[in-house]
Design a protein around this motif. Structure first.
Motif, PDB file in Angstrom:
ATOM      1  N   ASP A   1      -2.933 -16.499 -23.695  1.00 11.69           N
ATOM      2  CA  ASP A   1      -1.772 -16.605 -22.808  1.00 11.69           C
ATOM      3  C   ASP A   1      -0.719 -15.555 -23.112  1.00 11.69           C
ATOM      4  O   ASP A   1       0.395 -15.595 -22.629  1.00 11.69           O
ATOM      5  N   GLN A   2      -1.100 -14.592 -23.964  1.00 13.18           N
ATOM      6  CA  GLN A   2      -0.089 -13.626 -24.384  1.00 13.18           C
ATOM      7  C   GLN A   2      -0.206 -12.299 -23.623  1.00 13.18           C
ATOM      8  O   GLN A   2       0.793 -11.726 -23.205  1.00 13.18           O
ATOM      9  N   TYR A   3      -1.448 -11.834 -23.442  1.00 12.71           N
ATOM     10  CA  TYR A   3      -1.676 -10.522 -22.834  1.00 12.71           C
ATOM     11  C   TYR A   3      -1.042 -10.466 -21.441  1.00 12.71           C
ATOM     12  O   TYR A   3      -1.302 -11.333 -20.598  1.00 12.71           O
ATOM     13  N   PHE A   4      -0.231  -9.448 -21.203  1.00 12.39           N
ATOM     14  CA  PHE A   4       0.486  -9.284 -19.936  1.00 12.39           C
ATOM     15  C   PHE A   4       1.404 -10.472 -19.615  1.00 12.39           C
ATOM     16  O   PHE A   4       1.832 -10.647 -18.477  1.00 12.39           O
ATOM     17  N   GLY A   5       1.680 -11.306 -20.634  1.00  9.51           N
ATOM     18  CA  GLY A   5       2.556 -12.456 -20.413  1.00  9.51           C
ATOM     19  C   GLY A   5       3.986 -11.994 -20.191  1.00  9.51           C
ATOM     20  O   GLY A   5       4.312 -10.815 -20.322  1.00  9.51           O
ATOM     21  N   SER A   6       4.838 -12.947 -19.859  1.00 12.56           N
ATOM     22  CA  SER A   6       6.231 -12.615 -19.624  1.00 12.56           C
ATOM     23  C   SER A   6       6.876 -12.200 -20.958  1.00 12.56           C
ATOM     24  O   SER A   6       6.671 -12.829 -21.991  1.00 12.56           O
TER      25      SER A   6
ATOM     26  N   GLN B   1       2.765  -9.386 -30.159  1.00 14.21           N
ATOM     27  CA  GLN B   1       2.249  -8.009 -30.153  1.00 14.21           C
ATOM     28  C   GLN B   1       2.526  -7.372 -28.790  1.00 14.21           C
ATOM     29  O   GLN B   1       2.402  -8.034 -27.751  1.00 14.21           O
ATOM     30  N   TYR B   2       2.890  -6.105 -28.815  1.00 13.62           N
ATOM     31  CA  TYR B   2       3.309  -5.406 -27.595  1.00 13.62           C
ATOM     32  C   TYR B   2       2.712  -4.004 -27.535  1.00 13.62           C
ATOM     33  O   TYR B   2       2.127  -3.522 -28.497  1.00 13.62           O
ATOM     34  N   GLU B   3       2.888  -3.349 -26.380  1.00 11.25           N
ATOM     35  CA  GLU B   3       2.412  -1.970 -26.251  1.00 11.25           C
ATOM     36  C   GLU B   3       3.437  -1.112 -25.524  1.00 11.25           C
ATOM     37  O   GLU B   3       4.122  -1.572 -24.612  1.00 11.25           O
TER      38      GLU B   3
END
Ligand code: ADP
Ligand code: MG
Length: 627
Positions: A163-168, A202-204
């Motif tokens: 639920d994290q990838y591309f999450g808000s 984690q972010y990009e």
């Protein structure tokens, strides 16, 4: 050669001798500086060649201004060389590799009747990173000293919900990201993309691609700005490849291509089967990756990245190429005699009347491949998040330069013998493809079958840094880099020592930090809890109740295991060894690495038993989920 940037500041203020001062900056100072070169890692170059070093202006990387609360600094990107001419940096070899590939590519383009003004490689590096609250960071000696957690039991909720990838993006993080972007724009860095990554916290961040040299300087600045800006938001930016065990690590996707001022040489166009020039360039890349897979693997090896590669989240240590359906189909045709058609994607129909139809790509993507063709560039995905991208790009440029020369040799000979261009390209591409195709793999790179299949194909699988390091000073490596004037034998030997030392030191620091934490934080907490449990048991007995001693026994056993692991790690870390830096690195892998795993296992077990109010370290649950 630490992998990071280095800076030396000089003021413009010049006393006039009459009590006044003027601001002065001369052309000579711009072109060349003369700092001491003796206190950097030099891998043996320093002892032999003494202290003098030169900085040389790199006019291809624009100067910029960095502000601080009391003023500003004009920064001039420079190369750094020893007095005897050896490169003491990563910029010089990178620039040399760009010269090499430009020269080879020009030979190929000449065959197609072209003579562009400029030929250069391009890079768009995507940077993954973690952000955690600064308070947690300061309470974790392992994060402070090593950049990664050496202890920590898995949290009850990890990344399993996906639920994290591309999450808000959390509010504080978004504010931080915006400030980073503003700072980066001021430095002329074209940031483009931001999003949540797979792991919690984690972010990009990704910029638009640029000339490789500039992209590399900018990538270093991106890491610096990410680190510095975090402080203001009460955050810490972790760039380590694997800050948290059991949670995805961070990488840097190195999108790479070759360009002239007017065309991307890896753009297949729409009638790819007729695009002979593209086929020559693309085949040269495939040939290079197959032939020099071990050097490419080496270029991403580090103690940090060892925790990530092959861990079913990052590409495996086996280097292979994903080409996608369209190119795979074309090469199949070429192998059978000649390419007659190009697969097209057609139109994607969403099915809902209000949604637009759009052109569909001719193939799917594959995220398990270390080296994937992604439309008009190759994406090298095994690069570590904290790495300086100069290294892998220097290698990529050099191995493809060699391959382009090979293609040019073959093509020139074939044309000389009277063949027409199409026939010559057909033959040369077919032969090079057949010779190199074992490196192509479109399936799941994480699977066990691939490991078996790769072994059958004879693809190298250098599992860790210790296995990869000897490639630096192998005869074929020295020959390749000397031939293209990118690294001399002396320079390669120094890199071998530097990389070995860096590995051995990283593990020694981890070992010492783990010992300190185990002995002065974790063991005392467990012993205190054992004391509490023992007195409860005693009280229960005196009150006439038969106490449950399960937890007491578990904690007691846990303490014994931890104590045993401490003794073992102590022996590994404080072992006095003779020998070259590589011998020390090997010892670290053989003795410290497994001992670190053992001490962690014992400590993490205790974390699940000891009362939370006695546990001295912020837990994964807290660090990763309090945003
Ligand atoms: P992904 O879907 O792979 O995450 P992103 O949009 O995050 O893609 O990043 C793709 C990167 O590739 C960007 O930095 C982009 O500028 C870069 N890129 C695009 N074309 C080229 C090229 N010709 N050479 C090098 N990099 C490129
Ligand atoms: Mg991306």
């Amino acid at each position: 050669m630490t992998g990071a940037t280095a800076e030396k500041h000089d003021t413009f203020v010049m006393p006039t001798g009459t009590g006044d001062a003027i601001a002065q900056f001369s052309g000579k100072e711009l072109v060349q500086g003369e700092p001491d070169a003796s206190s950097f890692p030099s891998g043996g170059l320093r002892a032999t060649f003494e202290a003098r070093g030169y900085t040389a202006w790199d006019p291809t990387s624009p100067a910029y201004v960095v502000e601080n609360p009391n003023g500003a600094t004009l920064v001039i990107p420079t190369a750094f060389l020893s007095w005897t001419g050896e490169a003491l940096d990563k910029k010089t070899p990178l620039l040399k590799s760009m010269d090499a590939i430009a020269k080879s590519a020009r030979r190929v383009l000449k065959i197609f009747g072209k003579n562009p003004e400029k030929i250069f490689t391009t890079v768009g590096p995507e940077q993954e990173y973690f952000l955690i609250d600064k308070n947690f960071y300061y309470a974790r000696p392992d994060l402070l000293a090593c950049g990664r957690t050496l202890f920590g039991a898995p949290p009850p909720k990890g990344q399993e919900l996906e639920d994290q990838y591309f999450g808000s993006i959390p509010v504080r993080v978004l504010a931080y990201m915006s400030e980073c972007e503003a700072e980066l724009f001021k430095l002329g860095i074209p940031v483009k993309t931001r999003h949540n990554e797979v792991a919690p916290s984690q972010y990009e961040i990704a910029p638009t691609f640029e000339n490789s040299n500039l992209a590399t300087d900018h990538q270093n600045l991106i890491m610096e700005v990410l680190r510095k800006t975090a402080d203001k938001y009460g955050l810490v930016c972790l760039l380590h490849e694997k800050p948290f065990a059991g949670i995805n690590g961070s990488g840097k996707h190195n999108n790479w291509s070759i360009s002239t001022e007017s065309e991307n040489l890896l753009d297949p166009g729409s009638n790819t089967h007729e695009n002979l020039q593209f086929l020559v360039f693309c085949t040269a890349v495939i040939r290079a990756i197959n032939k020099y897979a071990e050097i490419l693997r080496l270029s991403i090896a580090s103690a940090h990245n060892d925790h990530r590669l092959g861990a079913n989240e990052a590409p495996p240590a086996i280097i292979s190429i994903f080409l996608g359906d369209m190119l795979t189909d074309i090469y199949d045709q070429i192998e059978k005699g000649g390419a007659k058609s190009t697969k097209v994607g057609g139109i994607f129909k969403t099915g809902a009347s209000v949604l637009p139809e759009f052109p569909k790509d001719s193939g799917d993507r594959n995220r398990t491949s270390p080296f994937a063709f992604t439309g008009n560039k190759f994406e090298f995905r095994a690069v570590g998040s904290s790495a300086n991208i100069a290294g892998p790009n220097t290698v990529l440029n050099t191995i493809v330069a060699e391959s382009l020369d090979y293609m040019a040799d073959q093509l020139e000979a074939s044309l000389k013998s009277g063949k027409d261009l199409a026939a010559a390209v057909g033959e040369v591409v077919q032969a090079a493809y057949k010779e190199s195709k074992r490196v192509l793999f479109n399936g799941n790179g994480y699977s066990e079958e691939w490991h078996k299949e790769a072994e059958k194909r004879g693809l190298p699988n250098l599992k860790n840094t210790i296995e990869a390091l000897p490639v630096v000073i192998r005869k074929d490596t020295i020959e390749l880099f000397s031939k293209y004037g990118v690294y001399s034998e002396t320079e390669l030997k120094s890199r071998f020592n530097i990389l070995s030392e860096a590995y051995a030191k990283a593990l020694a620091i981890e070992g010492k930090t783990a010992l300190m934490m185990a002995k002065t934080m974790i063991l005392p907490a467990a012993v205190r809890y054992l004391g509490e449990l023992s007195s409860s048991v005693a009280s229960a007995k005196s009150a006439g109740i038969t106490p449950n001693v399960e937890v007491l026994n578990a904690v007691n056993n846990g303490i014994s295991d931890l104590q045993k692991a401490i003794t073992k790690l102590e022996k590994a870390v404080y072992h006095e060894a003779e020998g070259e830096p590589y011998d020390h690195a090997k010892h670290a892998r053989q003795a410290i690495f497994p001992a670190l795993a053992e001490i962690r296992e014992a400590a993490d077990k205790l974390e699940t038993l000891v009362a939370d109010d006695l546990w001295p370290l912020p837990t994964y649950r807290e660090m990763l989920f309090i945003k």
